[in-house]
Design an enzyme around this catalytic site. Structure first.
Site, short mmCIF file in Angstrom:
data_model
loop_
_atom_site.label_atom_id
_atom_site.label_comp_id
_atom_site.label_asym_id
_atom_site.label_seq_id
_atom_site.Cartn_x
_atom_site.Cartn_y
_atom_site.Cartn_z
N TYR A 1 -68.31 75.25 48.55
CA TYR A 1 -67.57 76.45 48.12
C TYR A 1 -68.01 76.99 46.76
O TYR A 1 -67.68 78.11 46.39
CB TYR A 1 -66.05 76.22 48.15
CG TYR A 1 -65.52 75.17 47.19
CD1 TYR A 1 -65.46 75.38 45.82
CD2 TYR A 1 -65.06 73.95 47.68
CE1 TYR A 1 -64.97 74.41 44.96
CE2 TYR A 1 -64.57 72.97 46.83
CZ TYR A 1 -64.53 73.21 45.47
OH TYR A 1 -64.06 72.25 44.62
N GLU A 2 -68.76 76.19 46.00
CA GLU A 2 -69.19 76.67 44.69
C GLU A 2 -70.40 77.60 44.79
O GLU A 2 -70.54 78.54 44.02
CB GLU A 2 -69.52 75.50 43.76
CG GLU A 2 -68.27 74.74 43.35
CD GLU A 2 -68.62 73.46 42.60
OE1 GLU A 2 -68.96 73.54 41.42
OE2 GLU A 2 -68.55 72.38 43.23
N HIS B 1 -64.78 67.26 37.21
CA HIS B 1 -66.18 66.89 37.45
C HIS B 1 -66.95 67.17 36.17
O HIS B 1 -67.16 68.32 35.82
CB HIS B 1 -66.78 67.74 38.57
CG HIS B 1 -66.24 67.42 39.92
ND1 HIS B 1 -66.86 66.57 40.78
CD2 HIS B 1 -65.11 67.82 40.53
CE1 HIS B 1 -66.15 66.47 41.89
NE2 HIS B 1 -65.07 67.22 41.76
N ALA C 1 -61.61 62.90 46.79
CA ALA C 1 -60.16 63.08 46.89
C ALA C 1 -59.92 63.73 48.25
O ALA C 1 -60.68 64.61 48.65
CB ALA C 1 -59.67 63.99 45.77
N SER D 1 -63.42 64.41 42.72
CA SER D 1 -62.47 65.07 41.81
C SER D 1 -61.48 64.09 41.20
O SER D 1 -60.83 63.32 41.92
CB SER D 1 -61.66 66.13 42.58
OG SER D 1 -62.50 67.14 43.03
N HIS E 1 -55.01 71.95 42.94
CA HIS E 1 -56.11 71.14 42.42
C HIS E 1 -55.64 70.26 41.25
O HIS E 1 -56.08 69.13 41.10
CB HIS E 1 -57.28 72.04 41.99
CG HIS E 1 -58.49 71.25 41.59
ND1 HIS E 1 -59.19 70.47 42.48
CD2 HIS E 1 -59.10 71.09 40.39
CE1 HIS E 1 -60.19 69.86 41.84
NE2 HIS E 1 -60.16 70.23 40.58
N HIS F 1 -69.78 71.38 45.42
CA HIS F 1 -69.21 71.56 46.76
C HIS F 1 -69.82 72.82 47.38
O HIS F 1 -70.24 73.73 46.65
CB HIS F 1 -67.70 71.75 46.68
CG HIS F 1 -66.99 70.66 45.94
ND1 HIS F 1 -66.97 70.61 44.56
CD2 HIS F 1 -66.29 69.59 46.37
CE1 HIS F 1 -66.28 69.53 44.18
NE2 HIS F 1 -65.87 68.90 45.27
N ASN G 1 -52.78 63.59 48.60
CA ASN G 1 -51.65 64.34 49.15
C ASN G 1 -51.61 64.17 50.66
O ASN G 1 -52.61 63.80 51.28
CB ASN G 1 -51.80 65.84 48.84
CG ASN G 1 -53.15 66.39 49.31
OD1 ASN G 1 -54.15 66.24 48.62
ND2 ASN G 1 -53.16 66.97 50.48
N MET H 1 -63.20 68.56 51.08
CA MET H 1 -64.17 69.65 50.95
C MET H 1 -65.54 69.16 50.50
O MET H 1 -66.33 69.93 49.96
CB MET H 1 -63.64 70.70 49.97
CG MET H 1 -62.26 71.24 50.31
SD MET H 1 -61.61 72.30 49.02
CE MET H 1 -59.88 72.43 49.49
N SER H 2 -65.80 67.87 50.66
CA SER H 2 -67.09 67.35 50.15
C SER H 2 -67.66 66.31 51.12
O SER H 2 -67.39 66.35 52.31
CB SER H 2 -66.87 66.71 48.77
OG SER H 2 -66.08 65.53 48.90
N1 HPA Z 1 -57.53 69.31 51.78
C1 HPA Z 1 -58.81 69.46 51.40
N2 HPA Z 1 -59.34 68.88 50.35
C2 HPA Z 1 -58.54 68.07 49.62
C3 HPA Z 1 -57.20 67.85 49.96
C4 HPA Z 1 -56.67 68.49 51.11
O1 HPA Z 1 -55.49 68.34 51.48
N3 HPA Z 1 -56.70 66.99 49.04
C5 HPA Z 1 -57.70 66.71 48.18
N4 HPA Z 1 -58.83 67.36 48.52
#
Ligand code: HPA
Length: 273
Positions: free
Chosen positions: A84-85, A60, A112, A29, A243, A82, A231, A207-208
C-alpha cells in the site's frame, strides 16, 4: 535490482566488516523493540542503502541492524515496505537479496495481524502455517526464469515451525497457529471481507508478509513467520481498528516475541545445515 543488492552488500561489508549473518529477521509494525535484543549491534539506515524502501509507516524505523541474537549472527530489517505504500509487491526484493548475499539462509518474518480465531486474543502470538494471497500482484511477475514457477507447498518450513512450537512450550508462551490472509490495505477490512476470509480458510489477516515470503522462497531462504495478534478482525469485536492501537499492542507483545526468538534461533539455523 541485482546491482542495487550488490552495492548494498558492498556498503554493509565496508561499514560492518566481514560479519556473516546466518539469520534474517523482518520486524513488523510496532515490533521494533525486538532489535533491542540484538547484542554487539551495528546498524546502517535504509537511506544509505540503494534500493531499500524508505518506510513511511509509524512503528517502522528503517535500518538494517546486524549483531547477535540468542548467540546467532543475525541481520534484522528494522521496518518493511508494504504494497500500500508504493503499489509494488516487490519493494522488499533488494533488502532480501542483500541479506541472502550477506549469508542469511533462514528468514523469520514478523507481523502485526488481526485474528479470526476467537481464542487468539490481542497480545497473543501465532505461528503462520500457510498463506492466502488472492489479489496480490505476484512479486515474481516479470521474472524470466524457469524458477519463477515456484512451488509454495511447505513455504513455511515445517521443521522451523516445530522448533518454534517447542521453544514456546518451554517458555510457557501460548503459540497459536493459523493461515494468514493478505489484504492490500491501507484501509482495514470490512466485516463482510472478514466473513469471506473465514470462508476461504483464513485465521489471521494482515497487509504484509505474503509478498516477502514468495520472494524469500524464490531466493532460496528457509522461511517462518510469526504474527502478533493486535486485534480481533473487523466485525468480530466492538473496538474500532486503528494503526495506533496496532503499534501499541504489538509493542507490548514484543518482549514475548524476543524471548521466543532468543530461545529458538540457534536450533533454527542449525537445522538448515
Ligand atoms: N487487518 C489487517 N492488518 C492488520 C490488522 C487487521 O485487522 N491488524 C493488524 N494489522
Amino acid at each position: 535490482m541485482r546491482e542495487h543488492a550488490e552495492r548494498s552488500v558492498a556498503l554493509v561489508r565496508e561499514r560492518l566488516g566481514d560479519f556473516e549473518p546466518k539469520l534474517g529477521i523482518i520486524l513488523g509494525s510496532g515490533l521494533d523493540a525486538v532489535a533491542d535484543g540484538v547484542t554487539e549491534a551495528k546498524s546502517v539506515p535504509y537511506t544509505e542503502l540503494q534500493g531499500f524502501p524508505q518506510p513511511t509507516v509509524e512503528g517502522h524505523s528503517g535500518a538494517l541492524v546486524v549483531g547477535r541474537l540468542g548467540g546467532v549472527a543475525t541481520a534484522v530489517l528494522r521496518g518493511r515496505s508494504h504494497v500500500y505504500e508504493s503499489g509494488r509487491s516487490d519493494a522488499m526484493r533488494v533488502p532480501l537479496e542483500t541479506l541472502r548475499r550477506l549469508g542469511c539462509e533462514t528468514l523469520l518474518l514478523t507481523n502485526a495481524a488481526g485474528s479470526l480465531m476467537p481464542y487468539a486474543a490481542p497480545g497473543s502470538l501465532a505461528l503462520v502455517t500457510d498463506h492466502i494471497g488472492i489479489g496480490l500482484p505476484n512479486p515474481l511477475m516479470g521474472e524470466v526464469s524457469a524458477t519463477r514457477f515456484l512451488d509454495m507447498v511447505d513455504a513455511y518450513d515445517p521443521s522451523i515451525r516445530r522448533t518454534l512450537g517447542a521453544a514456546a512450550h518451554r517458555l510457557g508462551i501460548h503459540l497459536h497457529q493459523g493461515v494468514y490472509m493478505w489484504f492490500g490495505g491501507p484501509s482495514f477490512e470490512t466485516p463482510a471481507e472478514i466473513r469471506a476470509a473465514k470462508n476461504f480458510g483464513a485465521d489471521l489477516v494482515g497487509m504484509s508478509t505474503v509478498p516477502e515470503v514468495i520472494i524469500a522462497r524464490f531466493l532460496g531462504y528457509r522461511v517462518a513467520a510469526i504474527s502478533v495478534v493486535t486485534n480481533f478482525a473487523a466485525g468480530l469485536a466492538e473496538d474500532p481498528l486503528s494503526h495506533e492501537h496496532t503499534v501499541q499492542v504489538a509493542g507490548a507483545a514484543a518482549k514475548h516475541l524476543t524471548r521466543l526468538l532468543e530461545e529458538s534461533v540457534e536450533q533454527i539455523v542449525q537445522k538448515g545445515r
